[in-house]
Design a protein around this motif. Structure first.
Motif, PDB file in Angstrom:
ATOM      1  N   ASP A  12     -52.382 -23.011  42.966  1.00 52.07           N
ATOM      2  CA  ASP A  12     -53.282 -21.887  43.238  1.00 52.07           C
ATOM      3  C   ASP A  12     -52.852 -21.076  44.451  1.00 52.07           C
ATOM      4  OD1 ASP A  12     -54.735 -22.789  41.127  1.00 52.07           O
ATOM      5  OD2 ASP A  12     -56.365 -23.645  42.321  1.00 52.07           O
ATOM      6  N   ALA A  13     -52.217 -21.692  45.411  1.00 48.40           N
ATOM      7  CA  ALA A  13     -51.795 -20.982  46.627  1.00 48.40           C
ATOM      8  C   ALA A  13     -50.678 -19.980  46.346  1.00 48.40           C
ATOM      9  CB  ALA A  13     -51.340 -21.983  47.680  1.00 48.40           C
ATOM     10  N   SER A  65     -50.404  -8.605  36.796  1.00 48.15           N
ATOM     11  CA  SER A  65     -51.850  -8.384  36.639  1.00 48.15           C
ATOM     12  C   SER A  65     -52.587  -9.701  36.437  1.00 48.15           C
ATOM     13  CB  SER A  65     -52.116  -7.467  35.453  1.00 48.15           C
ATOM     14  OG  SER A  65     -51.493  -6.231  35.637  1.00 48.15           O
ATOM     15  N   LEU A  66     -52.003 -10.586  35.665  1.00 50.60           N
ATOM     16  CA  LEU A  66     -52.611 -11.903  35.450  1.00 50.60           C
ATOM     17  C   LEU A  66     -52.746 -12.663  36.757  1.00 50.60           C
ATOM     18  CD1 LEU A  66     -53.535 -14.261  33.564  1.00 50.60           C
ATOM     19  CD2 LEU A  66     -51.141 -14.960  33.568  1.00 50.60           C
ATOM     20  N   PHE A  67     -51.674 -12.724  37.541  1.00 50.78           N
ATOM     21  CA  PHE A  67     -51.739 -13.453  38.800  1.00 50.78           C
ATOM     22  C   PHE A  67     -52.647 -12.768  39.815  1.00 50.78           C
ATOM     23  CE2 PHE A  67     -47.633 -15.424  37.392  1.00 50.78           C
ATOM     24  CZ  PHE A  67     -48.137 -16.713  37.316  1.00 50.78           C
ATOM     25  N   CYS A  72     -57.749 -13.288  42.679  1.00 52.07           N
ATOM     26  CA  CYS A  72     -59.072 -12.762  43.049  1.00 52.07           C
ATOM     27  C   CYS A  72     -60.208 -13.660  42.554  1.00 52.07           C
ATOM     28  CB  CYS A  72     -59.256 -11.360  42.484  1.00 52.07           C
ATOM     29  SG  CYS A  72     -58.191 -10.156  43.237  1.00 52.07           S
ATOM     30  N   GLY A  73     -59.891 -14.678  41.802  1.00 43.88           N
ATOM     31  CA  GLY A  73     -60.914 -15.605  41.334  1.00 43.88           C
ATOM     32  C   GLY A  73     -61.429 -15.317  39.938  1.00 43.88           C
TER      33      GLY A  73
END
Length: 76
Positions: A12-13, A65-67, A72-73
């Motif tokens: 996630d980081a 865009s996906l990442f 952004c959650g």
């Protein structure tokens, strides 16, 4: 045997960093596509180069865009 939870293959980081890099690469490829279209004559254009550049730029912008959404959650 208990089922394993579904986890992301990417930590996630890394989401913000991957978002910035993939969007930057996609925007550079998009800019090169537009520059190629504006500076080359209609007869000297290559359809293969146009399709390749457009497809690669689209893939990078899509993953960027996906990442960005993941960073952004917004889990899609």
């Amino acid at each position: 045997m208990a089922p394993k939870p579904i986890t992301s293959p990417v930590p996630d980081a890394w989401y913000p960093t991957l978002s910035v890099f993939t969007l930057a690469i996609g925007l550079v490829l998009t800019a090169s596509f537009f520059i190629y279209e504006a500076t080359s004559s209609r007869k000297s254009r290559s359809l293969a180069q146009e399709l390749t550049t457009g497809a690669v730029a689209s893939v990078f912008l899509g993953f960027g865009s996906l990442f960005l959404l993941l960073a952004c959650g917004v889990y899609v």
